[in-house]
Scaffold this motif. Sequence first.
Motif, PDB file in Angstrom:
ATOM      1  N   ILE A 133      24.675  73.150  67.391  1.00 52.62           N
ATOM      2  CA  ILE A 133      25.577  73.141  68.553  1.00 52.62           C
ATOM      3  C   ILE A 133      24.954  74.015  69.614  1.00 52.62           C
ATOM      4  O   ILE A 133      24.618  75.179  69.355  1.00 52.62           O
ATOM      5  CB  ILE A 133      26.970  73.725  68.252  1.00 52.62           C
ATOM      6  CG1 ILE A 133      27.667  72.930  67.163  1.00 52.62           C
ATOM      7  CG2 ILE A 133      27.830  73.696  69.512  1.00 52.62           C
ATOM      8  CD1 ILE A 133      29.133  73.311  66.995  1.00 52.62           C
ATOM      9  N   THR A 134      24.764  73.482  70.793  1.00 56.89           N
ATOM     10  CA  THR A 134      24.141  74.258  71.860  1.00 56.89           C
ATOM     11  C   THR A 134      24.518  73.683  73.218  1.00 56.89           C
ATOM     12  O   THR A 134      24.857  72.508  73.331  1.00 56.89           O
ATOM     13  CB  THR A 134      22.599  74.235  71.701  1.00 56.89           C
ATOM     14  OG1 THR A 134      22.016  74.979  72.762  1.00 56.89           O
ATOM     15  CG2 THR A 134      22.046  72.818  71.717  1.00 56.89           C
ATOM     16  N   GLN A 135      24.459  74.527  74.229  1.00 50.96           N
ATOM     17  CA  GLN A 135      24.530  73.991  75.589  1.00 50.96           C
ATOM     18  C   GLN A 135      23.317  73.093  75.790  1.00 50.96           C
ATOM     19  O   GLN A 135      22.246  73.360  75.238  1.00 50.96           O
ATOM     20  CB  GLN A 135      24.481  75.132  76.624  1.00 50.96           C
ATOM     21  CG  GLN A 135      25.594  76.159  76.475  1.00 50.96           C
ATOM     22  CD  GLN A 135      26.947  75.640  76.917  1.00 50.96           C
ATOM     23  OE1 GLN A 135      27.056  74.555  77.505  1.00 50.96           O
ATOM     24  NE2 GLN A 135      27.985  76.389  76.602  1.00 50.96           N
ATOM     25  N   HIS A 136      23.460  72.047  76.568  1.00 51.83           N
ATOM     26  CA  HIS A 136      22.341  71.123  76.765  1.00 51.83           C
ATOM     27  C   HIS A 136      21.175  71.816  77.477  1.00 51.83           C
ATOM     28  O   HIS A 136      20.013  71.547  77.185  1.00 51.83           O
ATOM     29  CB  HIS A 136      22.800  69.899  77.566  1.00 51.83           C
ATOM     30  CG  HIS A 136      22.011  68.677  77.237  1.00 51.83           C
ATOM     31  ND1 HIS A 136      22.357  67.819  76.211  1.00 51.83           N
ATOM     32  CD2 HIS A 136      20.867  68.177  77.761  1.00 51.83           C
ATOM     33  CE1 HIS A 136      21.464  66.843  76.135  1.00 51.83           C
ATOM     34  NE2 HIS A 136      20.556  67.036  77.065  1.00 51.83           N
ATOM     35  N   CYS A 137      21.498  72.711  78.409  1.00 54.79           N
ATOM     36  CA  CYS A 137      20.468  73.424  79.165  1.00 54.79           C
ATOM     37  C   CYS A 137      20.763  74.917  79.148  1.00 54.79           C
ATOM     38  O   CYS A 137      21.887  75.341  78.898  1.00 54.79           O
ATOM     39  CB  CYS A 137      20.444  72.948  80.630  1.00 54.79           C
ATOM     40  SG  CYS A 137      20.020  71.210  80.800  1.00 54.79           S
ATOM     41  N   TYR A 163      24.991  68.697  68.891  1.00 53.89           N
ATOM     42  CA  TYR A 163      26.218  68.599  69.685  1.00 53.89           C
ATOM     43  C   TYR A 163      26.045  69.475  70.913  1.00 53.89           C
ATOM     44  O   TYR A 163      25.882  70.688  70.785  1.00 53.89           O
ATOM     45  CB  TYR A 163      27.415  69.085  68.878  1.00 53.89           C
ATOM     46  CG  TYR A 163      27.688  68.260  67.636  1.00 53.89           C
ATOM     47  CD1 TYR A 163      28.585  67.201  67.674  1.00 53.89           C
ATOM     48  CD2 TYR A 163      27.030  68.531  66.441  1.00 53.89           C
ATOM     49  CE1 TYR A 163      28.837  66.434  66.544  1.00 53.89           C
ATOM     50  CE2 TYR A 163      27.267  67.771  65.310  1.00 53.89           C
ATOM     51  CZ  TYR A 163      28.166  66.723  65.364  1.00 53.89           C
ATOM     52  OH  TYR A 163      28.405  65.970  64.250  1.00 53.89           O
ATOM     53  N   THR A 164      26.014  68.889  72.102  1.00 53.53           N
ATOM     54  CA  THR A 164      25.908  69.694  73.323  1.00 53.53           C
ATOM     55  C   THR A 164      27.146  69.484  74.169  1.00 53.53           C
ATOM     56  O   THR A 164      28.031  68.700  73.830  1.00 53.53           O
ATOM     57  CB  THR A 164      24.655  69.324  74.151  1.00 53.53           C
ATOM     58  OG1 THR A 164      24.906  68.122  74.903  1.00 53.53           O
ATOM     59  CG2 THR A 164      23.435  69.131  73.270  1.00 53.53           C
ATOM     60  N   ASP A 165      27.198  70.187  75.300  1.00 50.24           N
ATOM     61  CA  ASP A 165      28.310  69.995  76.236  1.00 50.24           C
ATOM     62  C   ASP A 165      28.279  68.585  76.826  1.00 50.24           C
ATOM     63  O   ASP A 165      29.300  68.085  77.285  1.00 50.24           O
ATOM     64  CB  ASP A 165      28.286  71.057  77.336  1.00 50.24           C
ATOM     65  CG  ASP A 165      26.916  71.240  77.969  1.00 50.24           C
ATOM     66  OD1 ASP A 165      25.895  71.008  77.268  1.00 50.24           O
ATOM     67  OD2 ASP A 165      26.859  71.615  79.144  1.00 50.24           O
ATOM     68  N   LEU A 166      27.123  67.933  76.775  1.00 49.74           N
ATOM     69  CA  LEU A 166      26.994  66.631  77.431  1.00 49.74           C
ATOM     70  C   LEU A 166      27.006  65.447  76.474  1.00 49.74           C
ATOM     71  O   LEU A 166      27.338  64.327  76.886  1.00 49.74           O
ATOM     72  CB  LEU A 166      25.687  66.576  78.239  1.00 49.74           C
ATOM     73  CG  LEU A 166      25.499  67.672  79.291  1.00 49.74           C
ATOM     74  CD1 LEU A 166      24.180  67.475  80.030  1.00 49.74           C
ATOM     75  CD2 LEU A 166      26.670  67.697  80.268  1.00 49.74           C
TER      76      LEU A 166
END
Lengths: 205, 236
Positions: A133-137, A163-166
């Motif tokens: 799980i991570t922010q995309h950028c 799994y990203t925010d996007l």
Amino acid sequence: MTDTGVSIGLSRDEMAQRAALDIPDGSYVNLGIGIPERVASYIPEGREVIYGDPELINAGKRQVTTVPGAAFFHHADSFAMIRGGHIDLCVLGALQVASNGDLANWSTGAPDAIPAVGGAMDLVAGVKTIYVITQHCTRRGDPKLVERCTYPLTGQAVADRIYTDLAVIDVTPDGFQLVELSPGVDYDYVAERTAAKLLPIATDK
Amino acid sequence: MIDKSIATPEAAVTDIFDGATVLIGGFGEAGSPIELIHALIDQGASGLTVVNNNTGSGEVGLAALIKAGRVAKMICSYPRTANSTVFPELYSSGRIELELVPQGTLAERIRAGGAGVPAFYTATSVGTPLEEGKERRTFDGRHYVLEHGLTGDFALIKCQAADTHGNLVYNKTARNFSPVMAMAAETTIAQASQVLAPGQLDPESVVTPGIFVDRVVAVTHPAYESELVAQGMSYP
């Protein structure tokens, strides 16, 4: 990438909630530090999951509670569960993930950084399925999904799903495979923010 | 008659010598034997190699031992924790050595050391910078690295209850590294909230058998690191 002030994609809690949906009933799960810890709050009602977290704290040293049926064990047993392949699934954070599944999540390699690894290398080496799980950028806007990691690796070819925010993206033999887009996000938006080939969602032929 | 009880933390740590390797239990504050560590600070031994998962927080317990300049080398998996500033400052200025070990490998190295196993292979760290300098071998097509057992001259651990034979039970996740550290040290010193007479612990429930424990000392109301840090305490 500029911050438009408009919130696009999922919040950190929503990312955790989305990943929680994919954890099968009865799984033995290890949750990493950061967004992954939040996954525990979103296990759907009725699904029984046993946490492998180590007075009463989790891996992030936050206080937690036990459920009926919990057990305590020492650290060597904890990692025997991990190394011995007894944990079904692990959810970890990331600095970078490569399209071949390489994961970098413990060090930026900066000369002035204090290196700290924790249990991440043991988890990726021993757990069957690794969710990231991570922010995309990054906050600076740099893509975290890349062709090859430039940061020191935690493990080679270990990530299965991101799994990203996007978006939700699988790591496949052909590279990153888009599985699901967050509301209000399209393929081009995600592809522009991914520094590797991104296979579109397969449509029915 | 076996009686491993010692009256005070001070009396329990008198023989820890300069240059000793000391295994200290705890994962963050859970299981950290703060009173034994403070007794060690007062005792004055220096040039220590300390094995712990972390490097303490604030300026109490393990962080205070490090701040007092008694630790030459830390062997740990995660030297960065919230409120952890003492170690980073010393490390950045080259005044303390660090051996970074993946957490599971650290636990297993201690277990192996205590079990008389000199070394073992694990897939952890293969293909990463932490593989450097380690022997690699392939079993059934998968790569593994050789890791060595780890022992200590002393172990300082915390438990919930001990009997005078040294049998121990722990409190929840405060157990963490303590059972394997008890096995791996030449001399294991345990602080316990209660020290009981033999027979008062159910043999079926004993977690660490007394054979692995040399001294037990009652610390009836042990301090918690986070509470001392919140009070702004700095030891000594």
